[in-house]
Design an enzyme around this catalytic site. Sequence first.
Site, PDB file in Angstrom:
ATOM      1  N   LYS A  54      -9.269   6.335  -1.621  1.00  0.00           N
ATOM      2  CA  LYS A  54      -9.663   7.734  -1.407  1.00  0.00           C
ATOM      3  C   LYS A  54     -11.181   7.847  -1.298  1.00  0.00           C
ATOM      4  O   LYS A  54     -11.696   8.582  -0.460  1.00  0.00           O
ATOM      5  CB  LYS A  54      -9.111   8.602  -2.552  1.00  0.00           C
ATOM      6  CG  LYS A  54      -7.588   8.760  -2.471  1.00  0.00           C
ATOM      7  CD  LYS A  54      -6.968   9.395  -3.709  1.00  0.00           C
ATOM      8  CE  LYS A  54      -5.444   9.410  -3.581  1.00  0.00           C
ATOM      9  NZ  LYS A  54      -4.746   9.883  -4.787  1.00  0.00           N
ATOM     10  N   GLN A  97      -6.466  11.371 -11.128  1.00  0.00           N
ATOM     11  CA  GLN A  97      -5.430  10.490 -10.582  1.00  0.00           C
ATOM     12  C   GLN A  97      -4.209  10.406 -11.508  1.00  0.00           C
ATOM     13  O   GLN A  97      -4.338  10.107 -12.686  1.00  0.00           O
ATOM     14  CB  GLN A  97      -6.011   9.094 -10.320  1.00  0.00           C
ATOM     15  CG  GLN A  97      -5.045   8.119  -9.677  1.00  0.00           C
ATOM     16  CD  GLN A  97      -4.587   8.529  -8.269  1.00  0.00           C
ATOM     17  OE1 GLN A  97      -5.351   9.082  -7.494  1.00  0.00           O
ATOM     18  NE2 GLN A  97      -3.344   8.233  -7.936  1.00  0.00           N
ATOM     19  N   ASP A 120      -6.221  18.496  -5.241  1.00  0.00           N
ATOM     20  CA  ASP A 120      -4.990  17.698  -5.202  1.00  0.00           C
ATOM     21  C   ASP A 120      -3.766  18.582  -5.471  1.00  0.00           C
ATOM     22  O   ASP A 120      -2.640  18.107  -5.439  1.00  0.00           O
ATOM     23  CB  ASP A 120      -5.067  16.557  -6.229  1.00  0.00           C
ATOM     24  CG  ASP A 120      -4.347  15.301  -5.738  1.00  0.00           C
ATOM     25  OD1 ASP A 120      -4.075  15.209  -4.530  1.00  0.00           O
ATOM     26  OD2 ASP A 120      -4.050  14.425  -6.566  1.00  0.00           O
TER      27      ASP A 120
END
Length: 294
Positions: A54, A97, A120
């Site tokens: 990413k 994450q 996200d």
Amino acid sequence: MKSKILDGKAVATAIENDVRNKVYDFENNYGEKITLATIVIGDDKASKTYVKMKSKACERVGIHTREYVLPSFTTEGLIKIIETLNEDPEINGILLQHPLPKNIDEQKCFDKISEEKDVDGLSSHSFGKMAFGENAFGAATPTGIIKILDFYNINIEGKKACVIGRSSILGKPISAMLLNRNATVTLCHSKTKNLKEEIQNSDIVICAVGRPELIKKDWFKEGAIIIDAGYNYVNGKSVGDAESPEGIASFYTPVPGGVGPVTIATLLENTLKAAQKQKENINQKNKQYIKGGK
Ligand code: NAP
């Protein structure tokens, strides 16, 4: 039947090219960089690899990253970091994450990410707004799946869709997104009886299980559209949750090269949108302030 591959790399490249141009315009307009904060906690190798991928993608489009890699942490400690990043004007988006180590209350931490930086889309408020069809960042992987279908002009409305897997990062949000696009959705999980039958009745199948080739090729209906989000390592090779549906599906995503690249591109796009929205909000507040002062 001749199956057509839904090339995730092609979709991702198109998104990245568009984002790169807009990031360049943003920097020229505001004289500021767009920055994504990434947080990885614990020793999960896959998580570290995903975040590296990413960060590299951010670099390709001119988005800066500030990386936090922490060996272990508490929920309270992590919340403090998130709250600091929420207040930091140099940070436009926050990526925490998944999965986090078991000692951390993952959802509580996602929920602390401010709505405007939740690029996200994994907080409860972003999920709720998305499910109600309101404007919010959708979780990156399911949003990426919808982008793949749209890129290839695949009509969703009226189709029977079967989602296998009900995680809050993938199965549940993609079900809500398909429903919002007027599909008739069946959501399957480990307690579902007759999984094969549910799949056989479906025009669109989303595999989101994390079990290598659990879903057999002959379970698919002829001409179905198969999206395989599964990413499993077997003997050093990455394989999906389904056997290759070549020859049965009308369209399908390969593993690798299907859903994965578009997930990353979606995160880039969301980070850009977050930065743009934050600027709009500041401009609006300034206008109100000037008006109020008159
Ligand atoms: P997860 O949280 O482990 O959820 C797996 C789901 O599959 C659960 O809902 C589980 O049901 C269901 N399941 C397990 N065994 C089943 C069975 N035999 N029959 C039917 N359902 C079954 O996984 P996840 O995080 O959603 O990830 C799923 C897969 O997607 C993984 O391979 C992951 O690597 C991949 N993924 C890919 C990307 C990408 O960008 N490409 C992003 C995220 C995830 P229960 O709820 O009943 O336990």
